[in-house]
Scaffold this motif. Sequence first.
Motif, short mmCIF file in Angstrom:
data_model
loop_
_atom_site.label_atom_id
_atom_site.label_comp_id
_atom_site.label_asym_id
_atom_site.label_seq_id
_atom_site.Cartn_x
_atom_site.Cartn_y
_atom_site.Cartn_z
N MET A 50 0.83 -1.20 0.00
CA MET A 50 0.00 0.00 0.00
C MET A 50 0.87 1.26 0.00
N ARG A 51 0.47 2.27 -0.77
CA ARG A 51 1.24 3.51 -0.87
C ARG A 51 0.88 4.47 0.26
N PHE A 52 0.77 3.93 1.43
CA PHE A 52 0.63 4.66 2.69
C PHE A 52 1.24 3.72 3.70
N SER A 53 2.49 3.95 4.07
CA SER A 53 3.24 2.94 4.80
C SER A 53 4.15 3.57 5.84
N SER A 54 4.92 2.73 6.51
CA SER A 54 5.77 3.18 7.60
C SER A 54 6.88 2.16 7.82
N ASN A 55 7.96 2.60 8.47
CA ASN A 55 9.00 1.64 8.84
C ASN A 55 8.55 0.73 9.97
N TYR A 56 7.51 1.11 10.73
CA TYR A 56 6.99 0.30 11.82
C TYR A 56 5.51 -0.03 11.67
N LEU A 57 4.70 0.98 11.36
CA LEU A 57 3.25 0.81 11.38
C LEU A 57 2.80 -0.06 10.21
N LYS A 58 1.86 -0.96 10.49
CA LYS A 58 1.36 -1.90 9.49
C LYS A 58 -0.16 -1.89 9.47
N PRO A 59 -0.77 -2.24 8.34
CA PRO A 59 -2.24 -2.36 8.31
C PRO A 59 -2.69 -3.61 9.05
N GLY A 60 -3.76 -3.48 9.83
CA GLY A 60 -4.36 -4.65 10.47
C GLY A 60 -3.64 -5.18 11.69
N VAL A 61 -2.61 -4.49 12.19
CA VAL A 61 -1.87 -4.98 13.36
C VAL A 61 -2.56 -4.49 14.63
N GLU A 62 -2.87 -5.42 15.53
CA GLU A 62 -3.51 -5.02 16.79
C GLU A 62 -2.73 -5.51 18.01
N ASN A 63 -2.40 -6.79 18.04
CA ASN A 63 -1.88 -7.37 19.29
C ASN A 63 -0.51 -8.02 19.12
N ILE A 82 9.53 7.01 13.99
CA ILE A 82 8.47 6.33 13.24
C ILE A 82 8.16 7.15 11.99
N THR A 83 8.21 6.53 10.84
CA THR A 83 7.93 7.25 9.60
C THR A 83 6.50 7.00 9.13
N VAL A 84 5.96 7.96 8.39
CA VAL A 84 4.71 7.79 7.65
C VAL A 84 5.02 8.25 6.22
N CYS A 85 4.82 7.37 5.25
CA CYS A 85 5.30 7.59 3.89
C CYS A 85 4.17 7.49 2.87
N ASN A 86 4.37 8.11 1.72
CA ASN A 86 3.37 8.03 0.66
C ASN A 86 3.79 7.05 -0.43
N TYR A 87 4.54 6.02 -0.04
CA TYR A 87 4.95 4.97 -0.96
C TYR A 87 4.98 3.64 -0.20
N ALA A 88 4.96 2.56 -0.94
CA ALA A 88 5.10 1.24 -0.33
C ALA A 88 6.56 1.07 0.11
N ASP A 158 7.05 11.64 6.63
CA ASP A 158 7.09 12.41 7.86
C ASP A 158 7.70 11.52 8.94
N ILE A 159 8.44 12.12 9.86
CA ILE A 159 9.08 11.36 10.93
C ILE A 159 8.55 11.84 12.27
N TYR A 160 8.12 10.88 13.10
CA TYR A 160 7.60 11.17 14.43
C TYR A 160 8.51 10.49 15.45
N GLU A 161 8.95 11.27 16.43
CA GLU A 161 9.89 10.77 17.44
C GLU A 161 9.13 10.40 18.70
N ALA A 162 9.06 9.11 18.97
CA ALA A 162 8.44 8.64 20.21
C ALA A 162 9.53 8.40 21.25
N LEU A 163 9.31 8.92 22.45
CA LEU A 163 10.27 8.74 23.55
C LEU A 163 9.65 7.80 24.57
#
Length: 319
Positions: A50-63, A82-88, A158-163
């Motif tokens: 999917m062309r909405f992706s992340s280095n960590y975040l995934k579709p359908g991940v809950e537990n 944590i990145t949010v990208c407009n490409y796969a 975009d990059i989001y820094e979680a501490l």
Amino acid sequence: MDAKERIKRKAFVMIAVIMTVAMAVGPAFAEFTKSYRAKRVVAAIVPEGMRFSSNYLKPGVENDPWTIYIPSVEAGSQTVNITVCNYAQANPLSPCDHDISYTISAEMVRLVEDQEHELVPERVTSGYPDVTLNGSPLSSGYYSSGGHSLAGGEKHEDIYEALLPVTMIGSGMFLRVTATPDGAYPDLEPISMLFDMALRASASNVSWVIEATDDRSVSVGDYSGYNYRLYGSGSGTVMLGWDPARMKISELFRQSTGASAVAQGDKPQDWGQLEVISFPVNAAEINSYDIQFYPAEKGAVTQWPQTEVLCSFAEADAP
């Protein structure tokens, strides 16, 4: 055959047809209801993802949490970018052709059993660790920021820094980060991930190592990219080497660390045929990196051993 017999015959045929249809549909309906909670509607995506992706975040991940390992509680808080990208993730050269407006949110959760004895996230509203996202603390265990946009037609992230503080260890709490497309995007869906922290024993007091984090009990063909975690203690220089005919490293990782190519004569012994990069590390600032590799070309990786990444660490000289 009189009229009454013809009516009885037609009725019998209709009942037989209805029963046949019911027998065919019944198992399918039972299977649907049995697996409803495990399945979800997914967006139509391109083969690379999917062309909405992340280095960590995934579709359908809950537990299925992503664990951030630290060498000791003295390491203090851990930063996760944590990145949010407009490409796969498997194809950064093919960005989404339209703008993407999205909301980023974060919340502290516990996993609790529902009435069907399945684990589901439940928001924690008090007694949670002091977690921040881009410097903003989670108020009442929750944070949300909308109006973010990734322009279409060109690669953007975009990059989001979680501490994450070490007080998360053993707390039974997770940080859940979610990026949700705003508006009607038939080709996109939310992406999410749970994060927790754990201690990892180090083989030596000063060392950096790399390990694969994918499930290698399944076929390598099930993956469009390969995940690794580099972690350790001490400061110095790390070299990473891999077979360039098989894989290529994430350009985002190269850029974020300032990694540079290593000349042939400076490579470790027996690394001559590998592509090698080096970059400085300092565990006092960042003690863990998550790295993505991708196939060099379609069909380049057919077995897990072909995805081996070597690591060499040279400690900085004492001042």
